[in-house]
Design an enzyme around this catalytic site. Sequence first.
Site, short mmCIF file in Angstrom:
data_model
loop_
_atom_site.label_atom_id
_atom_site.label_comp_id
_atom_site.label_asym_id
_atom_site.label_seq_id
_atom_site.Cartn_x
_atom_site.Cartn_y
_atom_site.Cartn_z
N GLU A 128 7.35 42.66 2.98
CA GLU A 128 8.11 42.12 1.83
C GLU A 128 9.36 41.43 2.35
O GLU A 128 10.27 42.08 2.88
CB GLU A 128 8.55 43.28 0.90
N GLU A 180 6.23 34.83 -5.33
CA GLU A 180 6.70 35.30 -4.02
C GLU A 180 6.20 34.32 -2.96
O GLU A 180 5.32 34.65 -2.16
CB GLU A 180 6.19 36.74 -3.79
N HIS A 194 1.39 38.20 -5.78
CA HIS A 194 2.31 37.94 -6.89
C HIS A 194 2.73 36.47 -6.82
O HIS A 194 3.17 36.00 -5.77
CB HIS A 194 3.52 38.88 -6.82
N HIS A 252 4.18 40.03 0.80
CA HIS A 252 4.89 39.86 -0.48
C HIS A 252 6.35 39.46 -0.23
O HIS A 252 6.81 39.36 0.90
CB HIS A 252 4.92 41.20 -1.23
ZN ZN Z 1 4.76 41.35 -4.63
#
Ligand code: ZN
Length: 529
Positions: A313, A134, A131, A219
């Site tokens: 994340e 990020e 993404h 992420h």
């Molecule tokens: Zn992501």
Amino acid sequence: MRYMLSSVLAATPFFTRFAACDRYASNQSPKIVDAPQVAINFPDVKGIRLLSPAFVDPSSIPATFANGTSGPTPQDVLVQYLKHLSRSNRYFTYHESEALQSEEARSIPYVTLSNGKRGQRLRIWIQGGMHGDEPAGDQAVLALLGKFAADDRWAAKVLEKVELLLLPRYNSDGVEYFQRALASSYDGNRDHAILVREQTRKLKRLQSSFDPHIFVDQHEYTGVGAVASKYIRAQDILVSANKNQNIHKDIRSLNQDFVEEIFSAIGEKGLRYAPYFTTSVSGNAITINEADASPAANHKNAGLGQTVTFLTETRGIRLSDQHFQRRVAAALIASTAIIDIAVNDFDNVYKTIEGSRKAFIDSRDDIVVLDEQQTTSKSITFINATSGALSNVSVTSKNSDPPSILITRARPRAYVFSRAWADVAERLRILGVKVDVLQQDYVGTVEALTIASAELENTKFEGITATTVTTTATARNVTVPNGGFWVDTKQKNAAFAFVLLEPEHYTSQVHYNTIPVEKGDEYPIFRVV
Ligand SMILES: [Zn+2]
């Protein structure tokens, strides 16, 4: 493309609707500044060197990073850094080709690391930048490469046991526009079962050919908004193992053991952690939604190759440059811990994965066609938005530890189907499934599934209005002409066939309407039992 209820849209004020709509190359989420009492909970991590462009050469950071309209490392800086490391390090091989480019023909470079010796090795794939907004994800992969280049003793020890493929920036278009999605506004991390986008297919082919034992996708999550109007999310990093029930149980168990050790490594540095979750609120009650088993996302999909997989994340979306050192450090500590566990416990890890792969190939156990998350109670640490104090909050958790199993079915010996469905065969092959072409007509008894009910969802997801079906099974004789397809399930990647071909599954060809069916139709992929 986003998930949207048309009824919600109709009732939503204009400014919100505008923010939720896609616009080519213009899908940025504005920066949000943490209140001082919140920010104080995220000091720099001491005792860690971050050898990536944003930290080695802060002059390479554009001014737009601080206002939340770009990441810290432009594509040309990333490419030069990778080339520089690869030129000066004997273990590094730099890869960049026209065959592996983004939707807008930006390069997607990667580096392989190997000492070139023969012998048993665990293959580890680590990627970031799926993404585009990020930035701690791709920066942490760059910092890991910097660590390999700078710490020769550690690198030499690791590469006695491991080969790596490090791909820092999966979504180079998204990074360019500082948006989550690909240039096509399609979320690349929802495309790994249906494989709509050519970029997904290219990267998936590379993943299938590298065939990792361990797969890591780094992420960032959105933690800036107050949950239930009073709590800010506190975790520096969320880490989840793979929950798919068609992965051999010993691989899933090893995957969870890794997570516990990663948490120890993160905790030792004074960082806060939890399994991956998103939040939803009803009244004042908070529900956390933990990782499910859907193989639409890259890290969950990768597990179906009988692979240990991790989603990491860090708390970062919409923070721009705030707490960036801590975010990158947290992701680097996690990836380093994964490598160190694999090296220090090599015999057990290698034997468990390879042994489970063999057992999976030979298994006659039922396959899981459909499951759903269970609901339990948990306590999660949040930051009080007003005082800044950490507090434990009772929540409802939807999780897959374990999931509720809704449909199981005997594992077929094979799937057989007409060459009319060559597109289905192509998807399976991209996922690393061996698909044979019938050299003569197949004539025999099969289990045929008839659609007992077919319901169209009332919302679109990534452009698709999905179909949910129930089926009944009957035995019948069928002739599939030569040139048709035969998918033997006695193979390592057979679980991809289970989730694509069993029609009730939530990433099946029927779900995505690539094999369109209605009530009463016979499903044209036959099970040879
Ligand atoms: Zn992501």
